[in-house]
Design a protein around this motif. Structure first.
Motif: not given
Length: 315
Positions: A234-238, A284-287
């Protein structure tokens, strides 16, 4: 059994006999069925020998000895695991916590219906500069971040319903935030009681200025765990979506500009927007990957004990 008193300690030999006698007097005068669990967190003085002698004279005294100093949180974890009382009370071994507070703490749990009662040392005998002021700042930040409205998170004198200590995991340096851990586990009836603070009688404090730095770092950790510990995506995806969208937006702009608006202009790789787009899309990909890995770890994680016990007494 009515009460378990859990006492973590490190090099507190001078105070142990006096503390034990004081606790025993309070317990006997109130006719409580009780146990006192001393957890020796790697002491290098004669603390364990004193605990052994106390246990030989009083069957209510129990002891756990760590192989080395693992920390207060680990000591409390071991004590909670062994506690048998309906109400579990924690206190420090340096005689700064007053055992006379125990009956009221017990009643606030048993009759008051509370899950957690935290002590509040409203009047302190510590240094204003090195302890009191940093503590006020720390407690303010903890209240704002956690939503638990306590004045004194650091107070070692606390009382818990047995179900609370059996359903939370105290690790790292999270002993300061046990009420927050309890709240996150669903035990929402948390209150506080003004308790007497006494000047240290023997030895010196085991905590330095670094504990406040560690405390704030732990505060950030517990905020993250509270908000996103079960679903880190929920955090890293956002964040991943946001960064990737920014990068994709710059990439589309560069492509349209090169193909239709300015085909004879500079190469795309010579424009700063290209590197912004590339960097944002990679981050973004790394998150996203961090979120996926976090989800996998959460689902596969098994809680374990991060301490080793060398001796037990009456347990």
């Amino acid at each position: 059994m009515q009460i378990s008193i859990v006492i973590p300690l490190l090099n507190e030999q001078e105070s142990l006999i006096e503390l034990h006698d004081w606790i025993a007097k309070v317990m006997q005068s109130n006719r409580f069925l009780y146990e006192v669990i001393f957890i020796d967190d790697g002491s290098t003085d004669g603390s364990w020998q004193t605990i052994t002698e106390l246990a030989s004279k009083n069957d209510n005294v129990k002891g756990i000895r760590f192989l080395k100093n693992f920390g207060k949180s680990q000591a409390l974890h071991a004590g909670f695991k062994s506690a048998q009382g309906d109400v579990v009370i924690t206190m420090d071994a340096d005689l700064q916590d007053n055992p006379e507070e125990i009956p009221e703490l017990y009643e606030l749990i048993k009759e008051g219906g509370n899950h957690v009662v935290s002590g509040w040392k409203k009047k302190r005998y510590d240094s204003i500069i090195t302890k009191n002021m940093p503590s006020k700042l720390f407690n303010w930040a903890a209240r704002k971040t956690s939503g638990v409205k306590l004045h004194d998170f650091n107070c070692g004198l606390k009382a818990f319903k047995k179900d609370v200590v059996k359903n939370i995991e105290v690790s790292g340096d999270m002993h300061r935030y046990i009420p927050v851990l309890a709240k996150n586990a669903g035990f929402s009836k948390i209150t506080e009681k003004v308790v007497q603070h006494q000047a240290r009688k023997y030895g010196t404090t085991k905590f330095g200025a670094e504990r406040f730095i560690n405390g704030f770092l732990d505060l950030i950790t517990i905020w993250f765990v509270s908000k996103f510990g079960r679903q880190p995506m929920h955090l890293f995806g956002a964040l991943g979506v946001l960064m990737f969208t920014v990068g994709l937006g710059f990439a589309i702009y560069l492509g349209v500009d090169k193909l239709f608006l300015n085909p004879t202009g500079r190469l795309i790789t010579q424009r700063p927007q290209f590197y912004i787009a590339l960097t944002a899309m990679i981050i973004g990909t790394q998150f996203f990957l961090a979120g996926f890995l976090g989800e996998i770890l959460v689902r596969s994680r098994k809680a374990g004990e991060n301490y080793k016990i060398s001796n037990r007494i009456n347990l």
